[in-house]
Design an enzyme around this catalytic site. Structure first.
Site, PDB file in Angstrom:
ATOM      1  N   SER A  99       0.776  -0.818   0.407  1.00  0.00           N
ATOM      2  CA  SER A  99       0.223   0.416   0.293  1.00  0.00           C
ATOM      3  C   SER A  99       0.773   1.172  -0.261  1.00  0.00           C
ATOM      4  O   SER A  99       1.296   1.504  -1.252  1.00  0.00           O
ATOM      5  CB  SER A  99      -0.628  -0.012   1.356  1.00  0.00           C
ATOM      6  OG  SER A  99      -1.817   1.193   1.783  1.00  0.00           O
ATOM      7  N   ASP A 241      -2.725   6.124  -3.016  1.00  0.00           N
ATOM      8  CA  ASP A 241      -2.112   5.812  -2.187  1.00  0.00           C
ATOM      9  C   ASP A 241      -1.364   4.487  -3.418  1.00  0.00           C
ATOM     10  O   ASP A 241      -1.754   4.396  -4.268  1.00  0.00           O
ATOM     11  CB  ASP A 241      -2.409   5.481  -1.140  1.00  0.00           C
ATOM     12  CG  ASP A 241      -3.319   4.122  -1.082  1.00  0.00           C
ATOM     13  OD1 ASP A 241      -4.041   3.440  -2.244  1.00  0.00           O
ATOM     14  OD2 ASP A 241      -3.850   3.615  -0.164  1.00  0.00           O
TER      15      ASP A 241
END
Length: 282
Positions: A99, A241
């Site tokens: 992530s 992100d």
């Protein structure tokens, strides 16, 4: 081998590669994942981090050795993996990604049928216990079913666009900052079908994240797109992100829009479309 128990988080397995998370651990997690779900069909994707191909291959190998049919959907955002697993009614899915974490990290996000996330309360806990107990350490295993492959970006784009009337969208100037991460894959598929004047920042997929960390929640990582929206006289800015399961918005004055405000706008929109709709808000 010694395995650091701290890599088993609340909603994923995540650690520094290769000191905390390597191919052998990924293989064992793949076996434990399939065994826990009793899965017969899953999908596996990965982000652009330099260690992701190795970890994905190992996870797939572990899953196959449990007799599971794996579809490799390649380099995709986490949202795309969720979509594919749910739309094809698979028993589960996994994506190799860390992530928004720094480039030396990597991890595994896993879901069950319906793309429901495994968690520390259900799924991650059982996988952790099995792996730490060494259940798959020395067991020889068959190769398993052959790996299928699928390219899903066009199907994903059609799914996203099905929620809106594209004819009602006015010509809009938008600045995109994908931070060299996975947002570029979904954005490329979806936004080419809309009447947008696109200003693209850092669309090149690069697992070293050479321009800034792919974490727009940190203010210093979004200063550039905020300034660019103003300079370009754009209507909107969107920053993703690293694995593209979250995006953040910049308004036309260059100000960051808090996530709870975006949720309120979305809730209002749903209530207009579906009067009396129930809104679940976290």
């Amino acid at each position: 081998m010694s395995i650091d128990p701290s890599i088993f988080k609340a909603y994923d397995v995540r650690g520094i590669y290769p000191s905390q998370l390597d191919a052998e651990i990924a293989r064992r997690v793949g076996r434990a994942f399939v065994e826990y779900l009793g899965a017969k069909r899953i999908a596996v994707g990965r982000d652009i981090r330099l260690s992701s191909p190795e970890l994905a291959s190992a996870f797939i190998g572990g899953a196959r050795s449990q007799g599971c049919q794996v579809t490799d959907i390649g380099v995709v955002g986490t949202d795309m993996l969720y979509y594919y697993a749910a739309s094809r009614e698979l028993d589960g899915g996994a994506i190799v990604t860390a992530s928004h974490n720094p480039k030396q990290w990597n991890g595994l996000k896993m879901v069950r049928k319906g793309a429901l996330a495994l968690s520390g309360d259900a799924g991650i806990k059982e996988i952790k216990e099995a792996v730490l107990a060494g259940r798959y350490a020395d067991q020889p295993a068959p190769e398993g079913p052959p790996v299928l492959t699928a390219t899903i970006s066009d199907d994903y784009a059609r799914h996203c666009l099905s929620f809106i009337d594209t004819a009602k969208i006015p010509r809009t100037k938008v600045v995109f900052d994908t931070g060299n991460g996975m947002g570029a894959v979904g954005a490329e598929a979806v936004f080419r079908n809309l009447p947008l004047d696109q200003v693209r920042m850092y669309f090149e997929l690069d697992g070293t994240f050479p321009n800034h960390p792919a974490d727009p929640l940190i203010e210093e990582n979004r200063l550039e797109i905020m300034a660019r929206v103003v300079a370009e006289k754009a209507h909107l800015g969107i920053a993703w992100d690293g694995d593209a399961d979250r995006c953040f918005f910049i308004d036309d004055t260059g100000q960051f829009v808090p996530g709870d405000f975006v949720t309120a706008i979305l809730a209002e929109s749903f209530c207009r479309k579906l009067p009396g709709a129930k809104i679940v808000y976290d």
